[in-house]
Design an enzyme around this catalytic site. Structure first.
Site, PDB file in Angstrom:
ATOM      1  CE1 TYR A  14     -25.374  18.223 -20.998  1.00 21.06           C
ATOM      2  CE2 TYR A  14     -23.914  19.350 -22.741  1.00 21.06           C
ATOM      3  CZ  TYR A  14     -25.243  18.481 -22.485  1.00 21.06           C
ATOM      4  OH  TYR A  14     -25.775  17.521 -23.457  1.00 21.06           O
ATOM      5  CG  HIS A  19     -22.226  14.539 -15.262  1.00 18.13           C
ATOM      6  ND1 HIS A  19     -21.884  13.696 -14.190  1.00 18.13           N
ATOM      7  CD2 HIS A  19     -22.530  13.724 -16.261  1.00 18.13           C
ATOM      8  CE1 HIS A  19     -21.975  12.475 -14.530  1.00 18.13           C
ATOM      9  NE2 HIS A  19     -22.230  12.626 -16.030  1.00 18.13           N
ATOM     10  CE1 TYR A  64     -21.204  16.994 -24.823  1.00 15.52           C
ATOM     11  CE2 TYR A  64     -19.927  16.776 -26.745  1.00 15.52           C
ATOM     12  CZ  TYR A  64     -21.040  17.475 -26.008  1.00 15.52           C
ATOM     13  OH  TYR A  64     -21.344  18.525 -26.619  1.00 15.52           O
ATOM     14  CG  ASN A  66     -20.762   9.175 -22.963  1.00 14.79           C
ATOM     15  OD1 ASN A  66     -20.206  10.045 -23.454  1.00 14.79           O
ATOM     16  ND2 ASN A  66     -21.890   8.543 -23.592  1.00 14.79           N
TER      17      ASN A  66
END
Length: 188
Positions: A14, A19, A64, A66
């Site tokens: 990532y 994000h 992470y 969320n």
């Protein structure tokens, strides 16, 4: 003292995605010598530092995106800080790429990391620095877009934006939200 949290997802997969621009801002602040993120606590990579004479605690939740709230609430408790001392730095598809927007409160606007923080804190009244990575291309799913990598050209452009965002964080810490908003919020 202030708590500045940059949001993103852990791991190499990532690292260069839309994000993760919140992590990028913390990288800039670390490069500028304000902090060393070398301590793991409450599910976050953390460091304590100073910006000019103001003490600040930096956190990169590794829960992470969320589940970001699961790291920040225990950190606020540990530090003895209230929500008024928190600044969250994150990506926002509702803003054009490169646009910065500081706010003192607001809804999650569909952002799962912010929704997690609001749910964990029980309030939406905390400061945030939104970094534009949008707009969402027609026909593309939101998760696919925010987890996509920037093109080489976009990444170069975002490098400048992230430097500017780091300046907004520095001003938030040293002079407060209103001063930072006045300087960094572009007219709409």
């Amino acid at each position: 003292m202030k708590l500045v949290a940059g949001l993103g997802n852990p791991g190499v997969r990532y690292a260069f995605t839309r994000h993760n621009v919140g992590f990028w801002v913390l990288d800039v602040l670390e490069r500028r010598g304000w902090v060393s993120l070398n301590r793991y606590m409450h599910r976050a990579l953390c460091g304590r530092g100073r910006i000019d004479s103001k003490e600040v605690f930096f956190a990169r939740p590794i829960t992470y995106m969320n589940r970001s709230g699961e790291a920040l609430v225990p950190l606020l408790r540990y530090l003895g800080l209230g929500v008024e001392d928190l600044l969250v730095v994150y990506d926002d598809v509702a803003l054009p790429t490169g646009r910065l927007r500081l706010r003192g409160k607001g809804s999650a606007g569909g952002h799962k990391g912010i929704a997690s923080i609001i749910g964990s804190l029980g309030t939406d009244e905390f400061s945030r620095l939104r970094i534009g990575v949008g707009p969402l291309p027609p026909g593309m799913d939101l998760p696919d877009f925010v987890l996509s990598k920037f093109s080489d050209r976009e990444r170069r452009e975002m490098g400048e934006v992230v430097e500017e965002a780091a300046g907004a964080v520095e001003l938030f810490v040293t002079a407060g939200l209103m001063e930072a908003m006045n300087r960094y919020n572009a007219p709409t």
